[in-house]
Design an enzyme around this catalytic site. Structure first.
Site, PDB file in Angstrom:
ATOM      1  N   ALA A  69       2.657  -0.482  -9.167  1.00  9.04           N
ATOM      2  CA  ALA A  69       1.913  -1.147 -10.254  1.00  9.04           C
ATOM      3  C   ALA A  69       2.638  -0.915 -11.577  1.00  9.04           C
ATOM      4  CB  ALA A  69       0.483  -0.619 -10.309  1.00  9.04           C
ATOM      5  N   LYS A  82      -2.903  -7.814  -8.106  1.00 11.21           N
ATOM      6  CA  LYS A  82      -3.623  -7.874  -6.825  1.00 11.21           C
ATOM      7  C   LYS A  82      -3.239  -6.617  -6.062  1.00 11.21           C
ATOM      8  CE  LYS A  82      -3.587  -8.762  -2.776  1.00 11.21           C
ATOM      9  NZ  LYS A  82      -3.891  -7.757  -1.696  1.00 11.21           N
ATOM     10  N   PRO A  98       1.267   2.571  -4.256  1.00 10.81           N
ATOM     11  CA  PRO A  98       0.626   1.603  -5.159  1.00 10.81           C
ATOM     12  C   PRO A  98       0.701   1.968  -6.641  1.00 10.81           C
ATOM     13  CG  PRO A  98      -0.990   2.652  -3.686  1.00 10.81           C
ATOM     14  CD  PRO A  98       0.365   3.080  -3.222  1.00 10.81           C
ATOM     15  N   TRP A 143       5.894  -0.194 -11.984  1.00  9.97           N
ATOM     16  CA  TRP A 143       7.199  -0.865 -11.986  1.00  9.97           C
ATOM     17  C   TRP A 143       7.060  -2.338 -12.377  1.00  9.97           C
ATOM     18  CZ3 TRP A 143      10.439   0.937  -7.090  1.00  9.97           C
ATOM     19  CH2 TRP A 143      10.706   2.299  -7.217  1.00  9.97           C
ATOM     20  N   GLY A 149       6.716 -12.235   1.494  1.00 12.98           N
ATOM     21  CA  GLY A 149       7.465 -12.578   0.278  1.00 12.98           C
ATOM     22  C   GLY A 149       7.893 -14.039   0.275  1.00 12.98           C
ATOM     23  N   CYS A 183      10.459   1.696   1.674  1.00 14.60           N
ATOM     24  CA  CYS A 183      11.272   0.518   1.950  1.00 14.60           C
ATOM     25  C   CYS A 183      12.759   0.818   2.057  1.00 14.60           C
ATOM     26  CB  CYS A 183      11.041  -0.511   0.854  1.00 14.60           C
ATOM     27  SG  CYS A 183      11.183   0.190  -0.799  1.00 14.60           S
ATOM     28  N   TRP A 214       0.802  -1.224   0.000  1.00 12.76           N
ATOM     29  CA  TRP A 214       0.000   0.000   0.000  1.00 12.76           C
ATOM     30  C   TRP A 214       0.831   1.269   0.000  1.00 12.76           C
ATOM     31  CZ3 TRP A 214       2.110   2.100   4.188  1.00 12.76           C
ATOM     32  CH2 TRP A 214       2.574   1.233   5.196  1.00 12.76           C
ATOM     33  N   GLN A 263       7.237   5.576   5.428  1.00 10.84           N
ATOM     34  CA  GLN A 263       6.781   4.270   4.915  1.00 10.84           C
ATOM     35  C   GLN A 263       7.388   4.022   3.531  1.00 10.84           C
ATOM     36  OE1 GLN A 263       2.340   4.197   6.709  1.00 10.84           O
ATOM     37  NE2 GLN A 263       2.854   5.953   5.488  1.00 10.84           N
ATOM     38  N   GLU A 312      12.752  -3.194  10.590  1.00  7.84           N
ATOM     39  CA  GLU A 312      12.097  -2.164   9.779  1.00  7.84           C
ATOM     40  C   GLU A 312      10.847  -1.678  10.517  1.00  7.84           C
ATOM     41  OE1 GLU A 312      10.113  -3.500   6.150  1.00  7.84           O
ATOM     42  OE2 GLU A 312      10.859  -1.715   5.115  1.00  7.84           O
ATOM     43  N   GLU A 337      10.564  -7.972  -4.175  1.00  4.35           N
ATOM     44  CA  GLU A 337      11.105  -6.665  -3.764  1.00  4.35           C
ATOM     45  C   GLU A 337      10.611  -6.452  -2.340  1.00  4.35           C
ATOM     46  OE1 GLU A 337      12.882  -5.725  -6.261  1.00  4.35           O
ATOM     47  OE2 GLU A 337      11.876  -6.901  -7.794  1.00  4.35           O
ATOM     48  N   LEU A 338      11.553  -6.513  -1.360  1.00  2.00           N
ATOM     49  CA  LEU A 338      11.131  -6.596   0.036  1.00  2.00           C
ATOM     50  C   LEU A 338      11.602  -5.402   0.871  1.00  2.00           C
ATOM     51  CD1 LEU A 338      11.887 -10.421   0.319  1.00  2.00           C
ATOM     52  CD2 LEU A 338       9.747  -9.309  -0.344  1.00  2.00           C
TER      53      LEU A 338
HETATM   54  P1  NAD Z   1       2.706  -7.133   3.192  1.00  2.00           P
HETATM   55  O1  NAD Z   1       3.731  -8.153   2.897  1.00  2.00           O
HETATM   56  O2  NAD Z   1       1.913  -7.256   4.427  1.00  2.00           O
HETATM   57  O3  NAD Z   1       1.631  -7.048   1.998  1.00  2.00           O
HETATM   58  C1  NAD Z   1       2.017  -6.830   0.664  1.00  2.00           C
HETATM   59  C2  NAD Z   1       0.951  -7.394  -0.250  1.00  2.00           C
HETATM   60  O4  NAD Z   1       0.887  -8.801  -0.041  1.00  2.00           O
HETATM   61  C3  NAD Z   1      -0.453  -6.862  -0.013  1.00  2.00           C
HETATM   62  O5  NAD Z   1      -1.116  -6.699  -1.249  1.00  2.00           O
HETATM   63  C4  NAD Z   1      -1.114  -7.978   0.788  1.00  2.00           C
HETATM   64  O6  NAD Z   1      -2.507  -8.037   0.611  1.00  2.00           O
HETATM   65  C5  NAD Z   1      -0.457  -9.190   0.178  1.00  2.00           C
HETATM   66  N1  NAD Z   1      -0.454 -10.377   1.035  1.00  2.00           N
HETATM   67  C6  NAD Z   1      -0.546 -10.447   2.389  1.00  2.00           C
HETATM   68  N2  NAD Z   1      -0.534 -11.733   2.797  1.00  2.00           N
HETATM   69  C7  NAD Z   1      -0.416 -12.485   1.687  1.00  2.00           C
HETATM   70  C8  NAD Z   1      -0.329 -13.885   1.463  1.00  2.00           C
HETATM   71  N3  NAD Z   1      -0.356 -14.771   2.463  1.00  2.00           N
HETATM   72  N4  NAD Z   1      -0.197 -14.317   0.188  1.00  2.00           N
HETATM   73  C9  NAD Z   1      -0.133 -13.444  -0.835  1.00  2.00           C
HETATM   74  N5  NAD Z   1      -0.238 -12.111  -0.684  1.00  2.00           N
HETATM   75  C10 NAD Z   1      -0.374 -11.632   0.570  1.00  2.00           C
HETATM   76  O7  NAD Z   1       3.473  -5.741   3.140  1.00  2.00           O
HETATM   77  P2  NAD Z   1       2.880  -4.297   3.410  1.00  2.00           P
HETATM   78  O8  NAD Z   1       2.792  -4.071   4.867  1.00  2.00           O
HETATM   79  O9  NAD Z   1       1.682  -4.085   2.556  1.00  2.00           O
HETATM   80  O10 NAD Z   1       4.056  -3.392   2.779  1.00  2.00           O
HETATM   81  C11 NAD Z   1       5.155  -2.965   3.483  1.00  2.00           C
HETATM   82  C12 NAD Z   1       6.394  -3.755   3.094  1.00  2.00           C
HETATM   83  O11 NAD Z   1       6.664  -3.640   1.695  1.00  2.00           O
HETATM   84  C13 NAD Z   1       7.629  -3.219   3.797  1.00  2.00           C
HETATM   85  O12 NAD Z   1       8.420  -4.290   4.254  1.00  2.00           O
HETATM   86  C14 NAD Z   1       8.346  -2.464   2.683  1.00  2.00           C
HETATM   87  O13 NAD Z   1       9.713  -2.286   2.907  1.00  2.00           O
HETATM   88  C15 NAD Z   1       8.047  -3.330   1.496  1.00  2.00           C
HETATM   89  N6  NAD Z   1       8.264  -2.623   0.215  1.00  2.00           N
HETATM   90  C16 NAD Z   1       9.336  -2.957  -0.572  1.00  2.00           C
HETATM   91  C17 NAD Z   1       9.584  -2.271  -1.774  1.00  2.00           C
HETATM   92  C18 NAD Z   1      10.779  -2.589  -2.645  1.00  2.00           C
HETATM   93  O14 NAD Z   1      10.810  -2.125  -3.784  1.00  2.00           O
HETATM   94  N7  NAD Z   1      11.763  -3.334  -2.172  1.00  2.00           N
HETATM   95  C19 NAD Z   1       8.697  -1.267  -2.178  1.00  2.00           C
HETATM   96  C20 NAD Z   1       7.611  -0.967  -1.353  1.00  2.00           C
HETATM   97  C21 NAD Z   1       7.395  -1.653  -0.164  1.00  2.00           C
END
Ligand code: NAD
Length: 497
Positions: A174, A191, A170, A176, A249, A300, A167, A298, A399, A266-267
């Site tokens: 999307a 999704k 977004p 990228w 991830g 990453c 979130w 917020q 984080e 991408e985490l």
């Molecule tokens: P999250 O992992 O909770 O959720 C990300 C997405 O995964 C959401 O759409 C969510 O609905 C979905 N999801 C949740 N559980 C799932 C499951 N069991 N199976 C499949 N999909 C599932 O992360 P968040 O809290 O939404 O985002 C924050 C994280 O994203 C932070 O760790 C941040 O650093 C990372 N992030 C990384 C980058 C990058 O480019 N490296 C960019 C943006 C955000």
């Protein structure tokens, strides 16, 4: 719903949000969830309901994957220049509707409207243009020079690609993912995150308007455990790209691996900024403060561990404190520098980290406090914080994903590098010094995907961006390699007799 010249952006946003629910986009049409699922999306600035969206589950994901699979042969067979032209048309209408999209993104995330307008929306549009042009320029067939064999390697689209995004940005995320995949000739199922799905849903309108064929781009928001998990484990996917937390991830990669579906991740990160004593302290503290204030922390890759040379520590802390005092916090439509965080859950998570950090001995150099914003008491606000302490503190290791900087000190270059690299993450770090030779030397010793010099959060199309270790795998984003990640390779060979 398409933006007409006689309707103001605010009117279009009002009509878009008034749909109950805002439908999902599958096979070129908008529709409700099969099981009637809905989610109420909240406006972080004031905690009020912002929209109701259709929330997909496994059967909606099945439909979207089916639509994408049906659309794939014709889209893959469309000349690359025609696909690229359509991606440029998407960028055109994003730029035309930038105020609508910025209003949706800022209300959905709680971020200042200006930030969404000046960065998120335009940068996403540029992504469609970059990958359109890259695909046109890329050769799809390379001759391989071998004795007695006439051979070449051909690059072809993989098929149906799934995208799961978080979130925090977004519309950019999307782009990228979907831009390189569509440019390469794949079809996509996106999704969108349940907490901030609005600009992704509007993207469907734009794709339809410019003539992206039905099924090429499908957008299904929904809960991660339902729609996300169904997409990750779908046997008909040819590729999945996930952006989000390391824990999710891993579960996505495992689910995909059970079908031998390749994945890109991408985490998260815990970025360090090494500050040498020869810098202009006021300039560096201003930029690092901006880094934690941007998107309310917020982001990453942002700088959260500030590794500062002992000789400048007092000046550095005093300068940061005065900069933090000047940060204007406000709702999405104000001229604030920093808005709310995404949800009450996220606000609570940040507060919990700070409480543990305090118990573990961190010093609160600047304690913005958890004070609610006057007039917006139900909004999800956290004021910026500056902590200092030892590297074993939870706030120095994990984080937090909030506007929090954590200061540690060093004396020698080797000590600073070692401290930077003692983390399980590996996304992005920066080094700050007037001595560019030293900066380059230190930058190359950092164990991460990105090392920035005298800046933090540096993005450009053509500049590869990705993480290693707990921060990601699979090639990263925004580069020529990214386009290739969405292609499969086929070797064609004929022995010469
Ligand atoms: P999250 O992992 O909770 O959720 C990300 C997405 O995964 C959401 O759409 C969510 O609905 C979905 N999801 C949740 N559980 C799932 C499951 N069991 N199976 C499949 N999909 C599932 O992360 P968040 O809290 O939404 O985002 C924050 C994280 O994203 C932070 O760790 C941040 O650093 C990372 N992030 C990384 C980058 C990058 O480019 N490296 C960019 C943006 C955000």
């Amino acid at each position: 719903m398409i933006n007409m010249p006689n309707r103001s952006p605010r009117d279009v946003v009002g009509e878009f949000l008034a749909q109950k629910p805002i439908p999902m986009f599958v096979g070129g049409s908008y529709r409700r969830a099969n099981a009637g699922g809905e989610i109420v999306v909240t406006r972080p600035s004031d905690g009020t309901p912002l929209a109701t969206i259709a929330a997909g589950d496994a059967s909606d994901i099945d439909d979207a994957v089916e639509a994408a699979a049906t659309a794939f042969p014709a889209w893959a067979g469309t000349p690359v220049s025609e696909r690229a032209a359509l991606l440029h048309r998407i960028a055109d209408v994003i730029e035309r509707d930038k105020e609508i999209l910025a209003m949706l993104e800022s209300r959905d995330l709680g971020k200042p409207y200006r930030d969404a307008l000046d960065f998120d929306i335009g940068f996403a549009a540029s992504g469609y243009r970059y990958f359109a042009d890259l695909a046109v320029r890329s050769s799809q067939s390379n001759t391989i020079a071998l004795p007695h064999i006439e051979a070449r390697q051909v690059r072809l689209p993989r098929g149906v690609c799934g995208f799961i995004i978080p979130w925090n940005a977004p519309f950019i995320l999307a782009a990228w993912g979907c831009a390189p995949a569509l440019a390469a000739g794949n079809t996509a199922v996106l999704k969108a995150a349940e907490l901030a799905p609005l600009t992704c849903l509007y993207l469907g309108e734009l794709a339809r308007e410019v003539g992206i064929p039905p099924g090429v781009l499908n957008i299904v928001p929904g809960l991660g455990q339902k729609a996300g998990a169904a997409l990750a484990s779908h046997p008909r996917l040819n590729m999945i790209s996930f952006t989000g937390s390391p824990a999710t991830g891993k579960s996505v990669a495992l689910a995909a691996a059970s079908n031998l579906t390749p994945s890109k991740l991408e985490l998260g990160g815990k970025g360090a900024a090494i500050v040498f004593p020869d810098v202009n302290v006021a300039d560096v503290t201003s930029q690092l403060t901006a880094a934690i204030v941007r998107n309310a922390g917020q982001t990453c890759c942002t700088a959260t561990r500030w590794i500062v040379h002992r000789d400048i520590l007092p000046e550095f802390l005093a300068s940061t404190t005065s900069r933090l005092e000047s940060v204007r916090i406000g709702p999405d439509e104000s001229d604030a520098e920093m808005g709310a965080v995404i949800s009450e859950g996220q606000r609570q998570r940040i507060v919990n980290y700070l409480n543990v950090g305090r118990e573990q001995g961190a010093k609160f150099v600047y304690d913005g406090g958890n004070a609610p914003l006057a007039g917006y008491e139900q909004g999800y606000y956290v004021r910026p914080m500056l902590l200092a302490g030892t590297e074993d503190n939870l706030c120095a290791r994990e984080e937090i994903f909030g506007p929090v900087g954590y200061v540690m000190t060093f004396s020698t270059e080797a000590e600073a590098i070692s401290l930077t690299n003692r983390t399980s993450y590996g996304l992005a770090n920066s080094v700050w010094s007037a001595d560019l030779e030293r900066a380059a030397r230190v930058a190359e010793k950092m164990v991460s995907g990105n090392s920035w010099i005298n800046a933090h959060n540096v993005f450009a199309y053509g500049l590869p961006y990705g993480g290693i270790n707990q921060s990601g795998w699979g090639g990263g984003v925004n580069s020529p390699q990214t386009l290739r990640d969405y292609e499969r390779e086929l070797t064609v060979a004929r022995p010469l007799r």
